[in-house]
Design an enzyme around this catalytic site. Sequence first.
Site, mmCIF file in Angstrom:
data_model
loop_
_atom_site.group_PDB
_atom_site.id
_atom_site.type_symbol
_atom_site.label_atom_id
_atom_site.label_comp_id
_atom_site.label_asym_id
_atom_site.label_seq_id
_atom_site.Cartn_x
_atom_site.Cartn_y
_atom_site.Cartn_z
ATOM 1 N N ASP A 1 36.135 76.695 71.148
ATOM 2 C CA ASP A 1 37.521 77.596 71.301
ATOM 3 C C ASP A 1 38.417 77.791 70.208
ATOM 4 O O ASP A 1 38.811 76.967 69.928
ATOM 5 C CB ASP A 1 37.838 78.348 72.765
ATOM 6 C CG ASP A 1 38.307 78.981 72.473
ATOM 7 O OD1 ASP A 1 37.726 80.840 71.674
ATOM 8 O OD2 ASP A 1 38.758 80.359 73.468
ATOM 9 N N ARG B 1 41.005 81.798 65.726
ATOM 10 C CA ARG B 1 42.917 82.086 65.343
ATOM 11 C C ARG B 1 43.097 80.864 64.458
ATOM 12 O O ARG B 1 44.392 81.515 63.620
ATOM 13 C CB ARG B 1 43.597 81.564 66.467
ATOM 14 C CG ARG B 1 43.699 82.563 67.592
ATOM 15 C CD ARG B 1 44.261 82.133 69.554
ATOM 16 N NE ARG B 1 42.654 81.651 69.943
ATOM 17 C CZ ARG B 1 42.741 81.248 70.763
ATOM 18 N NH1 ARG B 1 44.085 79.878 71.319
ATOM 19 N NH2 ARG B 1 41.274 80.446 71.658
ATOM 20 N N ASN C 1 29.845 87.671 74.194
ATOM 21 C CA ASN C 1 30.189 87.396 73.022
ATOM 22 C C ASN C 1 29.207 88.694 72.283
ATOM 23 O O ASN C 1 29.883 89.070 71.159
ATOM 24 C CB ASN C 1 29.999 86.749 72.331
ATOM 25 C CG ASN C 1 30.955 85.329 72.345
ATOM 26 O OD1 ASN C 1 30.591 83.897 72.034
ATOM 27 N ND2 ASN C 1 32.855 85.752 72.933
HETATM 28 C C1 IPE Z 1 33.458 81.455 75.105
HETATM 29 O O1 IPE Z 1 35.113 81.880 74.099
HETATM 30 C C2 IPE Z 1 32.958 81.512 74.484
HETATM 31 C C3 IPE Z 1 32.190 80.277 73.495
HETATM 32 C C4 IPE Z 1 33.318 79.103 73.173
HETATM 33 C C5 IPE Z 1 31.160 80.421 73.276
HETATM 34 P P1 IPE Z 1 35.399 82.892 74.027
HETATM 35 O O2 IPE Z 1 36.985 83.437 72.869
HETATM 36 O O3 IPE Z 1 34.759 84.468 74.021
HETATM 37 O O4 IPE Z 1 35.629 83.417 75.939
HETATM 38 P P2 IPE Z 1 37.176 84.688 76.242
HETATM 39 O O5 IPE Z 1 36.820 85.246 76.004
HETATM 40 O O6 IPE Z 1 39.114 84.102 75.735
HETATM 41 O O7 IPE Z 1 37.272 84.235 77.499
HETATM 42 C C1 IPE Z 2 34.981 80.606 69.813
HETATM 43 O O1 IPE Z 2 35.940 80.905 68.830
HETATM 44 C C2 IPE Z 2 33.881 80.712 68.784
HETATM 45 C C3 IPE Z 2 32.669 81.889 69.596
HETATM 46 C C4 IPE Z 2 33.362 82.426 70.855
HETATM 47 C C5 IPE Z 2 31.735 82.049 68.746
HETATM 48 P P1 IPE Z 2 37.193 82.174 69.356
HETATM 49 O O2 IPE Z 2 35.909 83.250 67.876
HETATM 50 O O3 IPE Z 2 37.122 82.710 70.703
HETATM 51 O O4 IPE Z 2 38.364 82.272 68.253
HETATM 52 P P2 IPE Z 2 39.384 82.925 69.217
HETATM 53 O O5 IPE Z 2 39.420 81.971 70.394
HETATM 54 O O6 IPE Z 2 39.626 84.452 68.722
HETATM 55 O O7 IPE Z 2 40.798 82.316 68.170
HETATM 56 MG MG MG Z 3 37.860 82.877 71.785
#
Ligand code: IPE
Ligand code: IPE
Ligand code: MG
Length: 229
Positions: free
Chosen positions: A15, A19, A63
């Site tokens: 994750d 950001r 997602n």
């Molecule tokens: C969890 O991250 C899913 C993946 C890393 C693929 P998210 O960014 O989707 O999770 P939430 O929404 O912050 O809980």
């Molecule tokens: C995790 O990074 C990757 C996926 C969920 C595909 P994010 O896209 O959730 O990144 P943040 O949490 O918005 O920074």
């Molecule tokens: Mg995320």
Amino acid sequence: MSKNNIPNHVAIIMDGNGRWAKNKNMPRNFGHEEGLKTLSKITQKVFDAGVKSLTVYAFSSENWNRPKNEIKHLMALFEKAIESNFQYMVDNKIKFNLLGNIKKFPLTLQKKIKNLEEITKKNRVYNFYLAANYGSKEELVFAAETLRNSTSKITEKSFKNVFYNPHLPDVDLLIRTGGETRLSNFLLWQSAYAEIYFTKVLWPDFKAIHLNKALKFFSGKIRKFGKIY
Ligand code: IPE
Ligand code: IPE
Ligand code: MG
């Protein structure tokens, strides 16, 4: 007193890509591209450390609620990831497995996934699980529905046998990057006794030293599984 050195199964919630990109005034998709580079490097480090199974959370069942453009870019990246890591998996005798509901993916991606699974299916020692379109609640409902329509008795074993991948071992070490301290519907059953390591490091910044810190955290744990030591 039993101390563990190397976890058998490491699972990572990758994750923080969005950001990371935002901090650099770049589009979120740029963060996902960097995240993919991190994944290739860290995969190698994880197996080099002696871990036998690695699961990475690449796309959750929730997602799909993201903007279409981001989803499209992620699907294209998954194809790229499979292509660029294909030879590495074959050469290093790593068995590739998809964990999740593949049917919602573009057909070209489905084909690439099936092909890599087929080519690596005889590999026994190392396992790589790509959790994509994965959701633990969906997996549990799917398992319950499958058993309801069969003559099998419901036991922990029969339940696990109808998960997306019955061979997936329980998670020993679960790492979440990006600073959030939640599981986001990832491997809820399989992480029942996982040691959970949260780090603020954003996934594209996650390096071998961070992995080593997580492994050190794990090696210092006494896994009691309900017993007294
Ligand atoms: C969890 O991250 C899913 C993946 C890393 C693929 P998210 O960014 O989707 O999770 P939430 O929404 O912050 O809980
Ligand atoms: C995790 O990074 C990757 C996926 C969920 C595909 P994010 O896209 O959730 O990144 P943040 O949490 O918005 O920074
Ligand atoms: Mg995320």
